[in-house]
Scaffold this motif. Structure first.
Motif, short mmCIF file in Angstrom:
data_model
loop_
_atom_site.label_atom_id
_atom_site.label_comp_id
_atom_site.label_asym_id
_atom_site.label_seq_id
_atom_site.Cartn_x
_atom_site.Cartn_y
_atom_site.Cartn_z
N ASP A 39 0.83 -1.20 0.00
CA ASP A 39 0.00 0.00 0.00
C ASP A 39 0.87 1.25 0.00
O ASP A 39 0.60 2.21 -0.74
CB ASP A 39 -0.91 0.02 1.23
CG ASP A 39 -2.03 -1.01 1.16
OD1 ASP A 39 -2.43 -1.36 0.03
OD2 ASP A 39 -2.48 -1.47 2.22
N LEU A 40 1.91 1.24 0.82
CA LEU A 40 2.78 2.41 0.94
C LEU A 40 3.57 2.64 -0.34
O LEU A 40 3.86 3.79 -0.70
CB LEU A 40 3.73 2.25 2.13
CG LEU A 40 3.05 2.20 3.51
CD1 LEU A 40 4.10 2.00 4.59
CD2 LEU A 40 2.24 3.46 3.76
N THR A 41 3.90 1.57 -1.04
CA THR A 41 4.59 1.71 -2.33
C THR A 41 3.71 2.45 -3.33
O THR A 41 4.18 3.33 -4.07
CB THR A 41 4.98 0.33 -2.89
OG1 THR A 41 5.90 -0.30 -1.99
CG2 THR A 41 5.63 0.46 -4.26
N VAL A 42 2.41 2.10 -3.33
CA VAL A 42 1.47 2.79 -4.21
C VAL A 42 1.33 4.26 -3.82
O VAL A 42 1.37 5.15 -4.67
CB VAL A 42 0.09 2.09 -4.16
CG1 VAL A 42 -0.95 2.91 -4.95
CG2 VAL A 42 0.18 0.68 -4.72
N LEU A 43 1.19 4.51 -2.51
CA LEU A 43 1.02 5.88 -2.04
C LEU A 43 2.27 6.72 -2.27
O LEU A 43 2.19 7.92 -2.58
CB LEU A 43 0.65 5.87 -0.55
CG LEU A 43 -0.72 5.28 -0.22
CD1 LEU A 43 -0.90 5.15 1.28
CD2 LEU A 43 -1.84 6.14 -0.82
N LYS A 48 2.22 10.76 -2.08
CA LYS A 48 1.34 11.09 -0.95
C LYS A 48 1.98 10.80 0.40
O LYS A 48 1.53 11.34 1.42
CB LYS A 48 0.02 10.33 -1.09
CG LYS A 48 -0.81 10.80 -2.28
CD LYS A 48 -2.13 10.04 -2.37
CE LYS A 48 -2.97 10.57 -3.53
NZ LYS A 48 -4.25 9.83 -3.67
N VAL A 49 3.00 9.92 0.42
CA VAL A 49 3.68 9.61 1.67
C VAL A 49 5.19 9.57 1.44
O VAL A 49 5.67 9.42 0.30
CB VAL A 49 3.23 8.27 2.28
CG1 VAL A 49 1.73 8.26 2.55
CG2 VAL A 49 3.62 7.09 1.38
N LEU A 50 5.93 9.69 2.55
CA LEU A 50 7.38 9.52 2.55
C LEU A 50 7.73 8.41 3.53
O LEU A 50 7.21 8.38 4.65
CB LEU A 50 8.08 10.81 2.97
CG LEU A 50 7.94 12.02 2.04
CD1 LEU A 50 8.55 13.25 2.71
CD2 LEU A 50 8.62 11.75 0.71
#
Length: 255
Positions: A39-43, A48-50
């Motif tokens: 999920d974080l890879t997509v975001l 949208k995220v670091l």
């Protein structure tokens, strides 16, 4: 929960809680670390995220990034000048003070020529140069360390260990964000010297214009309960002001 729904929920969670360990997200959403990392890879691809060192934080919007000090000094200059003047009024002859790097704290310097017998430590090259130009009989201390060109200041283990050897009457410190739950926050990853300054001072005085409230940056510098005085402008939300006063913080508001 579908991946897109969970990804939005992750963004909502980070908006409330700030920087969060990846494992904590996995526990909260009752899924595996592998799933959360996907999920974080997509975001992250969507900017949208670091992700850093096993944790994740929302990507700051364009007006909240860690700007160079030369840029910051031009933002809200009139308000910062008034805040700097009011902060200087809190000084007494003979005080020992720390001035943390920052564009608002820098605005104190033109107001210091009326004092005598001050001892001043700073990690800011801009502040030390401005103080030297006044040609006053102050004892000036520079904490040394590794120079960070973006902020024009010194950081690192050497700077922190130097600050830890002293005790000061007052610390004057700015902030990137002021959050009622966690206190002072910053985008600056090398913020250890600012934390050391908070430990070295008997009184912590925060200089923050009203745009800094309800903004949480990734790194916590000083918890709310350690702050003694806040100097800000009349744009501060009255509910925030009342909450700070209720917590025992003296709030000084400039016009």
């Amino acid at each position: 929960m579908k991946p897109r729904e969970r990804q939005q929920a992750i963004l909502d969670y980070l908006q409330i809680h700030g920087r969060t360990p990846v494992d904590q997200l996995a526990d909260y959403f009752e899924t595996t670390g592998t799933t959360i990392r996907k999920d974080l890879t997509v975001l992250e691809a969507d900017n949208k995220v670091l992700r850093t060192y096993g944790s994740v934080v929302l990507t700051p919007v364009s007006d909240e990034i860690d700007l160079p000090i030369t840029n910051k000094t031009t933002i809200n200059l009139e308000v910062k000048s008034k805040i700097g003047r009011a902060a200087a009024d809190l000084i007494k002859n003979g005080d020992s003070i720390i001035m943390d790097q920052g564009s608002t704290v820098l605005q104190m310097v033109p107001n210091l020529s009326r004092f005598e017998n001050l001892t001043i430590m700073t990690n800011s090259l801009h502040i030390i140069n401005a103080l030297t130009a006044l040609e006053l009989d102050f004892e000036l201390l520079m904490c040394g360390g590794t120079y960070r060109p973006k902020s024009g200041s010194f950081h690192g283990i050497l700077a922190e260990s130097t600050v830890e050897k002293f005790t000061f009457d007052k610390l004057f410190i700015g902030t990137d964000g002021f959050d009622l739950n966690v206190g002072l926050t910053t985008f600056n990853e090398v913020h250890g010297v600012s934390k050391a300054m908070c430990h070295a001072a008997r009184e912590i005085i925060v200089l923050a214009d009203s745009s800094k409230f309800n903004r949480r940056s990734p790194n916590v510098v000083c918890p709310l309960e350690k702050i003694n005085v806040l100097v800000t402008d009349s744009g501060i939300d009255q509910n925030i002001r009342a909450a700070l006063i209720e917590k025992g913080i003296r709030v000084i508001v400039v016009d």
